[in-house]
Design a protein around this motif. Structure first.
Motif, PDB file in Angstrom:
ATOM      1  N   THR A 142       2.267  -2.162   9.835  1.00 45.86           N
ATOM      2  CA  THR A 142       2.021  -2.816   8.733  1.00 45.86           C
ATOM      3  C   THR A 142       2.079  -4.205   8.983  1.00 45.86           C
ATOM      4  O   THR A 142       2.547  -4.778  10.145  1.00 45.86           O
ATOM      5  N   TYR A 155       1.206  -9.271   4.561  1.00 44.19           N
ATOM      6  CA  TYR A 155      -0.258  -8.958   4.292  1.00 44.19           C
ATOM      7  C   TYR A 155      -0.904  -9.296   2.814  1.00 44.19           C
ATOM      8  O   TYR A 155      -0.415  -9.029   1.963  1.00 44.19           O
ATOM      9  N   ASN A 201      -1.956  -0.897   6.156  1.00 46.26           N
ATOM     10  CA  ASN A 201      -2.334  -1.748   4.930  1.00 46.26           C
ATOM     11  C   ASN A 201      -3.713  -1.322   4.373  1.00 46.26           C
ATOM     12  O   ASN A 201      -4.256  -2.151   3.830  1.00 46.26           O
ATOM     13  N   GLU A 261       0.787  -1.141   0.031  1.00 48.88           N
ATOM     14  CA  GLU A 261      -0.020  -0.112  -0.016  1.00 48.88           C
ATOM     15  C   GLU A 261       0.954   1.226   0.119  1.00 48.88           C
ATOM     16  O   GLU A 261       0.678   2.240  -0.571  1.00 48.88           O
TER      17      GLU A 261
END
Lengths: 311, 319
Positions: free
Chosen positions: A272, A276, A244, A68
């Motif tokens: 984070t 992920y 995220n 992200e």
């Protein structure tokens, strides 16, 4: 520092109230933007997994965790030119200090137009420009310094930021570090130097996933109160617990930008989750430096939509 | 033997300071960085005249190397200044990754190299720096012999594209090379033509080599003397041309035998044209406290040591 931050936030809220109607329109646009960025993130995660799988090596964990950040940075935050020059005159610059998460950077650079997406298949292979850790020797567009040996990127970013000031350019310099990397002494030399010299054109981010090779950071060598450490070194620190979540990442980076130019360097502590996006990789250090096998790859890819076409 | 004379003595570090000041006036891209040793490195005049282009780094050499690498990205030509020990050994990985491997145009300028640092002792007397820096791909390594040459070298390396290690020192030594010399990176300087033995020397040992040449002349020995200010790129052609004539060599340096100038000469001879080589250098040892003169004698780095080595090398020549 906290005061500055709070005041700024308060004035932002005030402004928001005044422009309520405008904001509603803007939010609708943002939703569209964010949806696009999330699509890109899904593709980037596929790239990361396929790249490390193809060479049976590399670091998927934190690459997935920082997706992200990279997508937001390159698509909405960085003022940059994909026609790459080393000097990057009148552009914002980005430096990756924790070079082992090269897969996510390479994917985002390629998907942003720096070099052909097809080149991702050469990652970590002989004669490739996509070295295991980022390097300049092969002239890969987008890379301005070699990194991998940890602790050096913040210093390099500060030098580049000082050159921007000498050249009277008002662009910003961004740098990403790992949290484990904060155990390196050079980082603190640089942290001290940045604040002393009021390098307020620097936005540093720490990928705060709490993991390192040998296990949880809290067990290996605890960072204790990292935000307090940077604040006491003279930095403005913003903490973002949802690293995220695309909208949150975008918001915190915009906020960081609004805090530049105020005689202090700016730090984002971005929480984070390592791994992920893939259920069996998330939240563990196990996938820090390990590639998935064929079966694991198939399982992981089934969880990620192909949005922009695989390379 | 060609006569070399001098009317004044200076430290080589002052040559660096003078060269940097001149660069400041002629090249707006030159910037200075110093890790809390402005006086020792003679960077004060540059700092005074160009405060906006001078960065006090504090005692943070690792950060200094990284900041220097970053400055090159904005088109600057950074000259870093600290002691030789802190310019190399302390920051080897920073130089390796952020400067050498990244191909950055940083000039690493190092004073107080070798035994002639004197009383501070072995913690500060680095004798491994030339070897460390020589091993890095793409790194130019320069060791100058007096004030004038250090000044000329400082000015010259600003125009040399790529990373450079420039080594100089603390003691006051004869200033005998020409004031108006043109310094060419990688080009050896022939000081005296001779036929019996080749003496290749670098840094403070060049003057000792000249003194040795005079002593040898009294013994009827005709020494060819070469000033190797560039350890890398190494002027192999000049050394080979001389050895073809003299058939034996003495190397002289204020450095460990391992990794220094003698090591480069040995490699060259073994690869191309084997000939007896005697090395005047420190033999796998740390230094200690003492005056520079005492240390150079105790560790075998004097003109007399060069004379002895020359006689030995000549005796080893095949008849």
């Amino acid at each position: 520092m906290v005061l500055v931050e709070t005041q700024n936030f308060a004035s932002l809220q005030e402004k928001n109230k005044k422009n309520k109607n405008n904001m509603e329109v803007e939010n609708a646009v943002k939703t569209g933007e964010v949806a696009e960025m999330e699509k890109m993130a899904s593709q980037v995660r596929r790239d990361i997994l396929r790249m490390v799988h193809a060479c049976s090596s590399g670091h998927p964990g934190a690459s997935l965790g920082c997706t992200e950040f990279f997508v937001a940075l390159y698509s909405k935050i960085l003022k940059h030119n994909t026609k790459f020059t080393m000097e990057g005159k009148n552009e914002d610059l980005f430096f990756l200090s924790n070079g082992h998460i090269s897969p996510v950077w390479y994917s985002v650079l390629a998907r942003s137009g720096y070099f052909p997406v097809s080149e991702l298949k050469t990652f970590r292979k002989l004669d490739s420009r996509l070295q295991g850790h980022p390097a300049t020797a092969e002239h890969l567009e987008g890379i301005r310094i070699a990194s991998g040996s940890l602790g050096q990127g913040l210093s390099v970013a500060l030098g580049a930021a000082q050159a921007k000031k000498l050249n009277k350019e008002d662009n910003l310099v961004y740098v990403l570090m790992g949290d484990g990397e904060q155990q390196e002494g050079q980082v603190w030399e640089a942290a001290m130097y940045a604040a002393h010299n009021k390098l307020d054109n620097v936005i540093a981010t720490i990928d705060y996933n709490g993991q390192q090779i040998d296990g949880p950071i809290a067990k290996v060598l605890d960072l204790m109160d990292l935000a307090a450490k940077y604040r006491s070194f003279g930095w403005v620190v913003i903490e973002e617990p949802k690293g995220n979540d695309m909208q949150s990442v975008l918001n915190v980076m915009k906020k960081a930008k609004s805090l530049t130019g105020k005689k202090q360097p700016v730090m984002i502590l971005l929480k984070t989750d390592m791994g992920y996006g893939v259920d069996f990789m998330v939240g563990t250090h196990k996938w820090h430096g390990q590639a998935p096998n064929d079966e694991q790859l198939a399982n992981a890819l089934s969880q990620l939509e192909q949005t922009l076409g695989d390379y | 033997m060609k006569k070399y004379t001098f009317t004044e003595k200076f430290d080589t570090r002052s040559g660096f300071g003078a060269g940097l000041l001149e660069l400041g006036r002629t090249n707006p891209n030159v910037v200075g960085l110093c890790a809390d040793l402005i006086g020792s490195l003679k960077m004060g005049d540059f700092q005074k005249e160009f405060p906006e282009r001078f960065f006090q780094m504090g005692i943070s050499e690792a950060n200094m190397m990284g900041v220097a690498a970053g400055l090159t990205i904005g088109g600057k030509i950074p000259f870093t200044g600290t002691f030789a020990n802190f310019s190399t050994g302390r920051v080897y990985d920073q130089i390796r990754q952020s400067i050498a491997y990244s191909g950055k145009n940083v000039k690493i300028c190092a004073s107080h190299a070798g035994l002639t640092l004197g009383e501070d002792g072995a913690t500060h007397q680095i004798l491994e720096d030339l070897g460390l820096m020589k091993m890095l791909p793409g790194m130019a390594v320069i060791n100058t012999c007096d004030f004038n040459q250090t000044k000329a070298a400082t000015i010259a390396i600003a125009k040399y594209e790529g990373p450079v290690y420039l080594r100089f020192g603390r003691p006051v030594v004869p200033n005998w090379t020409p004031k108006d010399q043109v310094f060419e990176v990688g080009k050896a300087v022939l000081l005296n033509e001779g036929k019996d033995v080749t003496i290749v020397a670098t840094g403070h040992l060049v003057w000792e080599a000249i003194k040795a040449g005079e002593i040898l002349e009294q013994k009827g020995i005709d020494a060819e003397i070469i000033n190797i200010h560039s350890i890398k790129p190494f002027d192999e052609k000049a050394v080979l041309a001389s050895v073809n004539k003299t058939r034996c060599v003495v190397s002289a340096e204020e450095h460990q035998m391992n990794g220094g100038l003698g090591d480069s000469v040995a490699q060259l001879l073994a690869r191309t044209n084997p000939a007896p080589l005697e090395m005047v250098a420190v033999n796998d040892s740390f230094g200690e406290s003492g005056t520079p003169e005492q240390l150079m004698i105790k560790y075998g780095l004097s003109a007399q040591n060069i004379v002895d080595a020359a006689l030995k090398a000549i005796a080893r020549k095949s008849k």
